[in-house]
Design an enzyme around this catalytic site. Structure first.
Site, PDB file in Angstrom:
ATOM      1  N   ASP A 180       0.883  -1.164   0.000  1.00 13.68           N
ATOM      2  CA  ASP A 180       0.000   0.000   0.000  1.00 13.68           C
ATOM      3  C   ASP A 180       0.918   1.210   0.000  1.00 13.68           C
ATOM      4  OD1 ASP A 180      -1.599   2.215   0.673  1.00 13.68           O
ATOM      5  OD2 ASP A 180      -3.000   0.986   1.809  1.00 13.68           O
ATOM      6  N   HIS A 181       1.030   1.895  -1.137  1.00  6.41           N
ATOM      7  CA  HIS A 181       2.064   2.925  -1.256  1.00  6.41           C
ATOM      8  C   HIS A 181       1.855   4.084  -0.293  1.00  6.41           C
ATOM      9  CE1 HIS A 181      -0.944   4.789  -3.949  1.00  6.41           C
ATOM     10  NE2 HIS A 181      -0.327   5.927  -3.713  1.00  6.41           N
ATOM     11  N   HIS A 243      -6.174   2.463   1.616  1.00  5.11           N
ATOM     12  CA  HIS A 243      -5.372   3.604   2.062  1.00  5.11           C
ATOM     13  C   HIS A 243      -5.927   4.249   3.338  1.00  5.11           C
ATOM     14  CE1 HIS A 243      -3.529   2.969  -1.720  1.00  5.11           C
ATOM     15  NE2 HIS A 243      -4.368   3.671  -2.450  1.00  5.11           N
TER      16      HIS A 243
END
Length: 493
Positions: A180-181, A243
């Site tokens: 999950d960036h 996110h």
């Protein structure tokens, strides 16, 4: 001095946009920083019939595009470690060819069996690839094996659970890295430093002092060329389930026993377990959705290329989350995200309760009340903190006004800050899962989101309901107004 790691990277979807824009430039940055020495190799694979030379040309260009001032001599040495093989992930015979090349590269570069398999491809193949990697003998017996999975991890709890069972048939949980960036962003990682590194912050971090918490992930662009995926996902599944839930879990978690991946995950899971899963009626009350319409220069969502003219897909979501635990009982966490909003930014606003008695209101009979103290964490595009306090205005009399104590990263700090994918690839090399989602975290997030999505799937919304360039539909403001609150960041309508 940087720690040097050895590994063989295999990128499934190695000719794709993500690999070219993010993954290869990030690996090069790790190489330049000294985290990759001579004992590494990169194997790119996809259906395209490329040669090694073609692959290296593409990687070199991706580095130039990302880093115009890059040392191209270093880049030339770096890309000499890159190899390519055309591969059909559904054909087991192709894995035998891949295995031979993997073992050859392992010996050639003295990698000692350390292997990272990165799946940046169509999600429907994730489980099949993982199982084939094991059944066809590509997993190392004498080194580390790590599997990196890009989102989406399922489309609901049921599909996510099925996928996880497939992955678990080949890799154990300590080997699976669900990327999950947002967890690689500097200020998201700073949440724990802010909380657990400052006594006065953590002592106030509870329902005795905090009135509400607000998380905003705002995107200025529309759907662009992602309609094929986005119209089947929407903002709820594309942004909230992963996110936003990951950010909220760090805001809500208890202090871990130690700052290790295992202990941090334990506390994030506990927080998500206490998240109240709504009934359909509660979901209808506490979550709203929107879809952008046209403005003078930009088309409506339904007029974007490849979007159905009658699409009911949500491009905006706002909602209220409640945690049923001792620390957060009664404190709402408001979240919102959407496309074609006023600007691109991510911020967290922690709104503290006002003093029980405003002594400055009397005997002056002042009309305006004290502003709340607000701690803001700026995640992007700028990185920093802001603390809103009340202070006396200069001059005669005694009036108060809000002031801000600000910290922003300077240019030098920004240059030293790794990009999210660089940071997360480095963590993968280290075997550090702190900034990756565990299965338990993913499962609790899906269980929460599924109730809302099922409700919305059963209704016909009145879309479009907000104008491009705004901060979403009026219902987003009304959601907070019902609780006698307001978004800290808002535009005048």
């Amino acid at each position: 001095m940087a720690t040097e790691y050895s590994s063989l990277f295999t990128f499934f979807g190695g000719t794709g946009d993500l690999a070219k824009r993010k993954l290869y430039p990030s690996l090069f940055k790790l190489y330049v920083r000294g985290n990759l020495g001579e004992h590494f190799a990169v194997l790119g694979t996809a259906r395209d019939s490329w040669t090694d030379d073609k692959f290296r040309e593409v990687v070199t260009q991706s580095i130039k595009d990302d880093q115009p001032d890059a040392d191209m001599h270093a880049a030339e040495i770096f890309v000499s470690h890159f190899y390519y093989i055309a591969h059909d992930v559904t054909d087991k015979a192709h894995y035998a060819v891949m295995k031979d090349l993997v073992e050859k590269l392992d010996k050639q570069y003295s990698i000692n069996g350390n292997r990272i398999f990165y799946l940046s491809m169509a999600p429907r193949f994730f489980g099949e690839v993982a199982l084939n990697l094991k059944s066809e003998g590509l997993l190392s017996d004498d080194g580390s094996n790590r599997l990196v999975i890009e989102k989406p991890f399922g489309t609901d709890f049921s599909t996510a659970e099925t996928l996880n069972k497939q992955l678990s048939g080949a890799f154990d949980e300590t080997q699976i890295y669900r990327i999950d960036h947002y967890l690689g962003k500097e200020m998201v990682q700073n949440i724990q430093a802010l909380r657990f590194g400052n006594t006065f912050v953590e002592s106030l971090w509870n329902n005795r002092y905090i009135d509400n918490v607000q998380v905003t992930l705002s995107e200025k662009l529309g759907v662009e060329d992602r309609a094929g995926y986005y119209d089947t996902a929407g903002a709820l599944r594309d942004m909230v389930q992963n996110h936003i839930m990951q950010i909220v879990s760090q805001l809500a978690m208890e202090q871990p026993v130690s700052f290790t991946d295992a202990d941090v995950r334990v506390e994030k899971i506990k927080a998500l377990r206490s998240l109240r899963v709504y009934s359909p009626a509660e979901a209808a009350k506490n979550f709203i959705r929107g879809q952008y319409g046209a403005n003078d220069t930009e088309p409506a969502y339904r007029d974007e290329p490849n979007v159905p003219k009658d699409s009911h897909n949500d491009t905006f979501v706002a909602g209220k989350l409640l945690f049923d635990n001792y620390r957060w009982s009664g404190v709402p966490f408001y979240v919102r995200t959407g496309k074609r909003l006023a600007d691109k930014f991510t911020r967290i606003d922690v709104v503290f309760k006002k003093p029980l008695i405003d002594i400055f209101a009397f005997p002056q009979n002042r009309d305006n009340s004290l502003a709340p103290n607000v701690l803001t964490i700026y995640v992007e595009p700028n990185s920093g903190f802001s603390l809103q306090l009340n202070a006396k205005t200069a001059g005669q009399g005694f009036e108060t006004e809000p002031i801000h104590l600000d910290f922003q990263q300077d240019v030098a700090q920004k240059e030293e800050t790794p990009e999210p994918y660089e940071r997360l690839l480095h963590d993968t090399l280290k075997g550090d899962q702190t900034n990756f989602a565990s299965w338990d975290e993913v499962s609790y997030a899906w269980k929460f989101v599924d109730v809302i999505q099922k409700l919305w799937d059963s209704e016909t919304p009145d879309f479009p309901n907000y104008i491009s360039g705004s901060m979403g539909p009026a219902a987003s403001d009304e959601l907070l107004q019902r609780d006698h609150r307001a978004w800290v960041y808002r535009l005048n309508r």
